[in-house]
Motif scaffolding. Sequence first.
Motif, PDB file in Angstrom:
ATOM      1  N   LEU A   1       0.841  -1.188   0.000  1.00  0.00           N
ATOM      2  CA  LEU A   1       0.000   0.000   0.000  1.00  0.00           C
ATOM      3  C   LEU A   1       0.880   1.244   0.000  1.00  0.00           C
ATOM      4  N   PRO A   2       0.621   2.202  -0.874  1.00  0.00           N
ATOM      5  CA  PRO A   2       1.436   3.417  -0.933  1.00  0.00           C
ATOM      6  C   PRO A   2       1.252   4.268   0.305  1.00  0.00           C
ATOM      7  N   ASP A   3       2.217   5.163   0.553  1.00  0.00           N
ATOM      8  CA  ASP A   3       2.098   6.073   1.690  1.00  0.00           C
ATOM      9  C   ASP A   3       2.778   7.395   1.376  1.00  0.00           C
ATOM     10  N   GLN A   4       2.777   8.288   2.364  1.00  0.00           N
ATOM     11  CA  GLN A   4       3.284   9.640   2.154  1.00  0.00           C
ATOM     12  C   GLN A   4       4.783   9.656   1.897  1.00  0.00           C
ATOM     13  N   HIS A   5       5.538   8.716   2.490  1.00  0.00           N
ATOM     14  CA  HIS A   5       6.976   8.676   2.227  1.00  0.00           C
ATOM     15  C   HIS A   5       7.244   8.436   0.750  1.00  0.00           C
ATOM     16  N   GLY A   6       6.479   7.528   0.156  1.00  0.00           N
ATOM     17  CA  GLY A   6       6.622   7.286  -1.265  1.00  0.00           C
ATOM     18  C   GLY A   6       6.203   8.490  -2.093  1.00  0.00           C
ATOM     19  N   GLU A   7       5.146   9.147  -1.663  1.00  0.00           N
ATOM     20  CA  GLU A   7       4.652  10.331  -2.374  1.00  0.00           C
ATOM     21  C   GLU A   7       5.702  11.436  -2.392  1.00  0.00           C
TER      22      GLU A   7
ATOM     23  N   LEU B   1       6.306   4.375  -6.237  1.00  0.00           N
ATOM     24  CA  LEU B   1       6.250   5.622  -6.999  1.00  0.00           C
ATOM     25  C   LEU B   1       4.826   6.172  -6.923  1.00  0.00           C
ATOM     26  N   SER B   2       4.433   6.534  -5.731  1.00  0.00           N
ATOM     27  CA  SER B   2       3.020   6.824  -5.450  1.00  0.00           C
ATOM     28  C   SER B   2       2.756   8.315  -5.366  1.00  0.00           C
ATOM     29  N   LEU B   3       2.749   8.978  -6.517  1.00  0.00           N
ATOM     30  CA  LEU B   3       2.398  10.391  -6.579  1.00  0.00           C
ATOM     31  C   LEU B   3       1.063  10.492  -7.304  1.00  0.00           C
ATOM     32  N   PRO B   4      -0.038  10.664  -6.581  1.00  0.00           N
ATOM     33  CA  PRO B   4      -1.357  10.673  -7.230  1.00  0.00           C
ATOM     34  C   PRO B   4      -1.505  11.828  -8.227  1.00  0.00           C
TER      35      PRO B   4
ATOM     36  N   LEU C   1      -3.786   6.628 -12.263  1.00  0.00           N
ATOM     37  CA  LEU C   1      -4.015   7.382 -11.032  1.00  0.00           C
ATOM     38  C   LEU C   1      -2.733   8.020 -10.491  1.00  0.00           C
ATOM     39  N   CYS C   2      -1.574   7.666 -11.072  1.00  0.00           N
ATOM     40  CA  CYS C   2      -0.284   8.141 -10.562  1.00  0.00           C
ATOM     41  C   CYS C   2       0.453   8.963 -11.620  1.00  0.00           C
ATOM     42  N   ALA C   3       1.156   9.988 -11.169  1.00  0.00           N
ATOM     43  CA  ALA C   3       1.686  11.016 -12.065  1.00  0.00           C
ATOM     44  C   ALA C   3       2.973  10.644 -12.795  1.00  0.00           C
ATOM     45  N   VAL C   4       3.669   9.564 -12.401  1.00  0.00           N
ATOM     46  CA  VAL C   4       4.926   9.228 -13.077  1.00  0.00           C
ATOM     47  C   VAL C   4       4.910   7.834 -13.697  1.00  0.00           C
ATOM     48  N   LEU C   5       3.823   7.089 -13.532  1.00  0.00           N
ATOM     49  CA  LEU C   5       3.756   5.737 -14.074  1.00  0.00           C
ATOM     50  C   LEU C   5       3.257   5.768 -15.521  1.00  0.00           C
TER      51      LEU C   5
ATOM     52  N   GLY D   1      -4.994   9.054   0.307  1.00  0.00           N
ATOM     53  CA  GLY D   1      -5.952   8.164   0.955  1.00  0.00           C
ATOM     54  C   GLY D   1      -6.807   7.422  -0.055  1.00  0.00           C
ATOM     55  N   GLU D   2      -7.240   8.121  -1.103  1.00  0.00           N
ATOM     56  CA  GLU D   2      -8.052   7.483  -2.145  1.00  0.00           C
ATOM     57  C   GLU D   2      -7.239   6.468  -2.933  1.00  0.00           C
ATOM     58  N   LEU D   3      -5.994   6.814  -3.254  1.00  0.00           N
ATOM     59  CA  LEU D   3      -5.122   5.886  -3.977  1.00  0.00           C
ATOM     60  C   LEU D   3      -4.870   4.635  -3.149  1.00  0.00           C
ATOM     61  N   LYS D   4      -4.639   4.813  -1.872  1.00  0.00           N
ATOM     62  CA  LYS D   4      -4.376   3.676  -0.985  1.00  0.00           C
ATOM     63  C   LYS D   4      -5.589   2.763  -0.885  1.00  0.00           C
ATOM     64  N   ASP D   5      -6.767   3.344  -0.756  1.00  0.00           N
ATOM     65  CA  ASP D   5      -7.986   2.537  -0.636  1.00  0.00           C
ATOM     66  C   ASP D   5      -8.260   1.742  -1.911  1.00  0.00           C
ATOM     67  N   ILE D   6      -8.086   2.357  -3.061  1.00  0.00           N
ATOM     68  CA  ILE D   6      -8.311   1.655  -4.326  1.00  0.00           C
ATOM     69  C   ILE D   6      -7.292   0.537  -4.491  1.00  0.00           C
TER      70      ILE D   6
END
Length: 423
Positions: A88-94, A125-128, A161-165, A135-140
């Motif tokens: 699950l992504p988190d703020q550190h990854g963001e 690489l979790s930058l929504p 849903l992610c800005a660099v993928l 929170g929405e990205l994590k839930d999905i």
Amino acid sequence: MSPRELLLNSFQAALDAADPLKIVPAHLPSPPKGKTLVVGAGKAAAAMAQAVEAHWPVEANLEGIVITRYGHGLPTRKIEVIEAGHPLPDQHGELATQAILASVQALNANDLLLGLFSGGGSSLLSLPITGVSMGELKDITRQLLLCGASIQEINTVRKHLCAVLGGRLAAACRAPIHCLIISDVTGDEPTHIASGPCAPDPTTYADALAVIKQYAVHVSPHVMNILQDKSQHGEAETPKPGDPIFRNVKNCVIATGHQSLAAAECFFRTHNITPLMLGDTVTGEAREVAKVYAAVAKEICHYDNPFKPPVALISGGETTVTVKGHGRGGRNTEFLLSLAIALDRLKQVYALACDTDGIDGTEQNAGAILTPDSLIRAYQLGLNPNALLNNNDAYNFFEQLNDLLITGPTRINVNDYRVILIL
């Protein structure tokens, strides 16, 4: 060598074939006139970064950031290693992804972007995208991981849903790009590995919506509106095959599950055991795949067909688990528990199933080992194998038998390794 030692040593041979410290150096490009920026993400990212530092010319300008899972970091000198949430992504990854994107955008034509990507990179690489919260990205993501969707389907959603993928990192770069990739997916296509940050994306927002609908993933009306609007108008779509932004991009897959299976195949041959390679593209529900493999094992045991024992059935790929119970376990222990039930105490058969990254699902074990007396010992302990399987509680089964395999982080990720040893 005992059956257990054969299983464990074959697994080690598979891991050695994908060790970043051994395989990265031969694939490094030449330094550019300007600086080299190393960016990466995945469970193998820290080990890959170490390998780059150990073999990059001392006089060359080298810096960078890579993101890996918590507990998978390694010491480096010039390349910063940041640990973040997985699966699950988190703020550190963001925050780390924001820093990577800013660094990439600052490069010019005389520089080089050296990408280091491996399995796990999608959640790291979790930058929504704008309008979607962490929170929405994590839930999905959580829902997708539990519903039985394939990794390709999950990544189709994450790319949008992610800005660099999905090639968006390459789109942000003005320098030549050289990516070294360790594959954890069937087919080994760069677009599916870490969701292809620097690879063309053939999927669309419409495809992402189709996955969400197929698996009944609950998405807030706000996010659904964003996806539907982008799908209808083609707004901010990921870059597709043939896009000129990829003219100076090279994606090199340097390790695959098949290479690791081939190393295990060689190991068994040297020990006078016939290997039967079943491939690295195995998908489907773990418990159902196990039933098919049990049938093959029975055919060999009872009829010496297609080979006379000793035989090792070797396979990789990535099965799935549709979680309906409340137990613990990953796809490899679920595979083994289903295999044990299907074999029903067949005396000649041993098995090992592990994730090469050292983590089966969300647990701390890589997988487990199955022996001919596993069911007998389980009954003696008062365990009900079928009830445990129905509750997705294979971890408890093998924990009670003391047959969990715990390796710790391997910093290698070429998908699953399974072997059924028939003596």
